[in-house]
Design an enzyme around this catalytic site. Structure first.
Site, PDB file in Angstrom:
ATOM      1  N   ARG A 298       0.835  -1.204   0.000  1.00  0.00           N
ATOM      2  CA  ARG A 298       0.000   0.000   0.000  1.00  0.00           C
ATOM      3  C   ARG A 298       0.867   1.251   0.000  1.00  0.00           C
ATOM      4  O   ARG A 298       0.576   2.216  -0.715  1.00  0.00           O
ATOM      5  CB  ARG A 298      -0.932  -0.024   1.219  1.00  0.00           C
ATOM      6  N   TYR A 439      -6.382  -0.676  -6.711  1.00  0.00           N
ATOM      7  CA  TYR A 439      -5.700  -1.916  -6.295  1.00  0.00           C
ATOM      8  C   TYR A 439      -4.972  -1.781  -4.962  1.00  0.00           C
ATOM      9  O   TYR A 439      -4.762  -0.684  -4.483  1.00  0.00           O
ATOM     10  CB  TYR A 439      -4.833  -2.513  -7.398  1.00  0.00           C
ATOM     11  N   GLU A 440      -4.666  -2.899  -4.359  1.00  0.00           N
ATOM     12  CA  GLU A 440      -4.142  -2.951  -2.981  1.00  0.00           C
ATOM     13  C   GLU A 440      -5.088  -2.265  -1.991  1.00  0.00           C
ATOM     14  O   GLU A 440      -4.645  -1.686  -0.998  1.00  0.00           O
ATOM     15  CB  GLU A 440      -2.744  -2.314  -2.892  1.00  0.00           C
ATOM     16  N   GLY A 441      -6.381  -2.409  -2.243  1.00  0.00           N
ATOM     17  CA  GLY A 441      -7.375  -1.812  -1.346  1.00  0.00           C
ATOM     18  C   GLY A 441      -7.834  -0.464  -1.865  1.00  0.00           C
ATOM     19  O   GLY A 441      -7.044   0.478  -1.929  1.00  0.00           O
ATOM     20  N   GLN A 446      -9.143   1.860   2.376  1.00  0.00           N
ATOM     21  CA  GLN A 446      -8.131   2.600   3.141  1.00  0.00           C
ATOM     22  C   GLN A 446      -8.805   3.479   4.194  1.00  0.00           C
ATOM     23  O   GLN A 446      -8.344   3.572   5.338  1.00  0.00           O
ATOM     24  CB  GLN A 446      -7.294   3.503   2.219  1.00  0.00           C
TER      25      GLN A 446
END
Lengths: 598, 598
Positions: A298, A439-441, A446
């Site tokens: 992240r 992507y990656e949350g 977040q």
């Protein structure tokens, strides 16, 4: 045509003038990190980014990665660039020295990473994912896994992937259905389909090491029943040579809005006898391990936001200096001028510049804290730093990426009609940036992490510490007795008060009204990002003002820092009170509609 | 896969409940415009938009317009759809009845246009440009031009284009270099290259009527030396039949970020003997004529913003209802839910919905004023309405299009990873919307027009009238004595005060500090759009609250209107004070940097 230039001066400002390098140099293992060495690293990275990666960015976008019969062919020049990447030792920069890494602090590698992303984000994704996989094996892998994979992955000879998502399991990993059946020899047979696997298949290296989430027989439902496996594309013999092809196959790659050169694969595991996998750590603790990596990933995606913003800014600036159109407002002469003379173009450019510099300074502040959290000899300080890092990761990720989409879009706007023409290049930055908030949350994920685990859970303690830091900077600004700094202090002070109100609201209401508070999660993330960005630029302005007084050199650079901070105060920080209002007042209306009333 | 649905209920709300149709029906020539007739028109338009245009939107994007040896081939199905368009009489809807138009008020045609754009903006551009060309000939063309072209263009048998831009002359039309040499027979020979010509070449009709800006010999420098010409693709014989090919050639079409199916042509005039052109009106007054058309075109681009936003919202809503992911926050059950249940997804959807409805109501308010400005028997009222229209055009254009980019981007976000995959369709709306803030005058150009010609020039008189209207609505909200309306009144009141401060600042400083004020032009446009959008939704809330009290039917629709207005008040209107701050405080810093300091 504008090419990428590594923003070395601003990077040095953040490292040296803002004091982060001094701070990190006092940590055990970092004592040798002289300014000359750091300069040399950044210079060399800049050369590679500018000379090798940047020229492949447009051609990579046009050509894209291609799927042919289960193979993925990267665009022309990609293989050679990757070879140079490995030869240059770039992949090993921040890795542990035990297996050949260079053990450089995150502070330095973050800036180097920014260059890869600024020059060519589609390329930068490959080592980014490899680092995540390395970290998982380093932290939780047994000796066999470490000895089999780490040296080759750290050197970059093999790459790594992270296999989380399945068609029904995106943000909700509890829904993962891939399964792993234990064999008698301690390995597992892995079955399942994974989607959105970045560099899940490619022709850059001889082997690809997949890290895969799957369930073992009898595992509990939900997130507590997920295990993590290493599944290499080719099995590795005891002597380290490559053995037979594993039962994992690239079914297709996606046709995407951007990052065309980065193959996004659908991977089928176990279509035949099952893909051979090795358990990482213990069964059913895979998600926990993934989250360790995910924090690093992240942060890295936040850095993508910084790099893309810098790139979009450089292109827009270059166009604005060259493009002659119209006459200057408020000036008698009817001479045609470059559009950088137009007030609105200046506004757009400064908005891009100010936010990019704020994001870079923030990311480095967090990176230095990561280094301290890992290396500091004082345990209490390590814990404080880790709490700060945990608090800031969703902001570096969520805020920097949201800004990068807006900044890339402003970059298109600066170009006028030419911005909409693909050949110009500005549109690619917008297309590439658009994935970073997902992507990656996603930003929503977040923001939920920020208000729940990072603010409500500790009753606002960690964020209270940040607020205290910012208040001190406000006092310093006022003490400097300079009209420009006083104006910045006013905006920052107002932002900090708005943030305090927001934190108090979250802490008081999270347990009793979690849904209503959650409506304001993204506004809260934007508020926090906005204010901490202002904090970073206010610190920069303080330093710049001192340098302006003390030195006679680089006056233009330092005065630009002051102006940029002032611009940010009036154009960005000014949004803070409105965002606090939205968080505090705006929860109920979003919940009041029935699903059918939308 | 989500298909477009014409938002008929909301359109009827704006027409009927907000009172615009009643207002327009009192104008001379509009008396026959019964609700049944209007419903029938909107229903039929909706059917065509949904049934014919919407299914071609994705395929048109993928296939794109193709250039082959100077010809442009539109995507599969385009010709048939255009034939139906002409047969349905849709092109003639708002045109003057003298040459076969239906003479419908702008209020109705604006909503119909929204449907074309919501269903397929690449298609909608063709008739949009034709209308602009028709208007130029209607308003300033002589009898020969009118009789030769208008009937065929109004029916849609021939299309029209607007040829302004040249490589060195984009926003700055003073730099136009194309030239026109008079012949003895009263025609001209036109020479020059034009770029960014929407539907400058295509295969939908037998002829294309280009409206071209060029300079006659001896014309003054700058904008006062530009004349407007009609240059048909094929010359027209006295009997109306097509004669020989004119000397205009499509050199290429652009490869763009979006609106792939709409050919954006480079046209070469006069490569051989000169393209034969006919002067419109008088020499050297071309820019003035163009501006008449441009206002209509700018309004239409604003409508594109509304249509695209509605489309992006519908797709996101449909996905959010279908996609199951995660459990609901604040609820005991661990059942998986559709993502529309997640607070942040609701926030995104409501943000899209609220702004889209605000933009639609605003556009219709302006359209009704256009009708009154044209048709009202009271001259003073006509002037008042025209002043309002002139004030609002840059807002409808600039604000609605900026919102549409953001709304389409939120639409991508609602889809998560799927939003980045082109097959999903969400990304196309973002790509398509991205041009709307650029063509027909960038947001910067709109904003400069707003603060200069529309606010400073009349010392804030016209905008003062709007502020007064909004203040009255605030009083009505308070008088209703309903907590929700009171909260809306507070936000609207705060927004109006911020706007007043901004106007006072502009009026006081425009002459003395034009550059600094111009830095805040776009923030001012955003502020004005934000507040007038709030005004429209506040009016909607008032009406909805009365309907909720009075009637027992459609409670869901009216309560959604109330909630939507409240959401807008807390999530959008809350930005107003910050924007006023930016305008008032933020001018100097953007001017303080030297060009090299960027």
């Amino acid at each position: 045509m504008s090419e990428y230039t590594a923003p070395l001066r601003d990077m040095q400002f953040v490292l040296n003038e803002l004091g982060h390098l001094d701070h990190v140099r006092r940590l055990p293992g970092c004592e040798e990190l002289g300014s000359d060495l750091v300069d040399a690293i950044l210079n060399e990275a800049g050369k590679y980014a500018q000379g090798v990666l940047s020229p492949l960015n447009v051609s990579g976008d046009r050509e894209g990665a291609r799927w042919v019969d289960g193979q993925v062919i990267t665009p022309k020049g990609w293989r050679e660039a990757y070879e140079q990447f490995v030869e240059g030792g770039w992949n090993a920069l921040s890795c542990d020295t035990t297996f050949g890494g260079q053990g450089l602090p995150r502070l330095i590698s973050a800036l180097v990473e920014e260059m890869w992303n600024g020059a060519n984000v589609s390329f930068g994704l490959c080592p980014m994912l490899t680092r995540g996989a390395i970290e998982a094996i380093e932290l939780r892998g047994g000796d066999l896994l470490k000895h089999t994979y780490l040296a080759k992955m750290i050197s970059g000879e093999w790459t790594g992937t992270m296999n989380l998502t399945e068609p029904q399991a995106g943000s909700d990993l509890a829904a993962v259905r891939s399964r792993a059946e234990p064999r008698d020899d301690g390995t597992y047979r892995v079955f399942g389909q994974k989607i959105f696997i970045t560099y899940g298949e490619h022709d850059l290296t001889d082997n690809i090491v997949h890290l895969v989430l799957a369930r073992v027989p009898g595992a509990p439902e939900g997130v507590k029943g997920i295990s993590l496996f290493v599944v290499p594309k080719f099995l590795v013999e005891a002597d380290g040579s490559l053995g037979e092809r594993n039962d994992v196959r690239c079914v297709s790659i996606e046709h995407k809005l951007g990052i065309h050169a980065s193959p996004t694969a659908v991977l089928a595991f176990g279509d035949k006898q099952g893909a051979t996998g090795w358990l990482v750590g213990e069964e059913n603790r895979g998600l926990e391990y993934m989250f360790i990596m995910m924090n690093a990933a992240r942060f890295s995606v936040g850095i993508e936001g910084v790099g893309l913003s810098e790139r979009a800014y450089q292109r827009a600036r270059s166009y604005a200096r060259d493009r002659v159109q119209g006459t200057e407002v408020g000036v008698k002469s009817r001479d045609k001028v470059a559009i950088i003379r137009h007030p609105d173009v200046r506004r757009m450019l400064l908005s891009m510049k100010a936010r990019t510099e704020a994001m870079r300074a923030l990311a480095c502040t967090v990176a230095a804290a990561m280094d301290s959290a890992e290396r500091n000899s004082d345990r209490q300080q390590r814990e404080l730093d880790q709490a700060f890092v945990d608090l800031m990761i969703p902001v570096v990720k969520g805020w920097s990426t949201e800004q990068s989409v807006d900044i890339a879009s402003l970059g298109v706007q600066v170009h006028g009609g030419m911005g909409f023409i693909e050949e110009t290049g500005a549109a690619q930055h917008l297309r590439d940036a658009r994935i970073t908030t997902i992507y990656e949350g996603t930003t929503g994920i977040q923001a939920a992490d920020l208000i729940g685990r990072k603010i409500a859970r500790d009753q606002g303690r960690a964020i209270g510490w940040v607020i205290e830091q910012m208040r001190q900077v406000t006092h310093q600004l006022l003490a400097a007795d300079d009209p420009s700094l006083t104006a910045i202090a006013a905006s920052l002070g107002q932002g900090v008060r708005a943030l305090e109100q927001a934190v108090a609201f979250i802490v008081s209401n999270y347990d009793s009204r979690v849904a209503a508070v959650s409506v304001g999660a993204v506004p809260m993330l934007e508020l926090f990002g906005t204010v901490v960005g202002g904090w970073q630029l206010a610190r920069s302005a303080l330093v710049a003002q001192q340098c302006l007084k003390a030195a006679s050199f680089e006056q233009d650079f330092y005065s630009a820092k002051l102006v940029t901070a002032r611009f940010y105060a009036d154009h960005v920080l000014s949004r803070a009170p409105g965002l606090a209002h939205t968080l505090i007042q705006g929860g109920d209306s979003a919940l009041a509609l029935g699903d059918d009333q939308f």
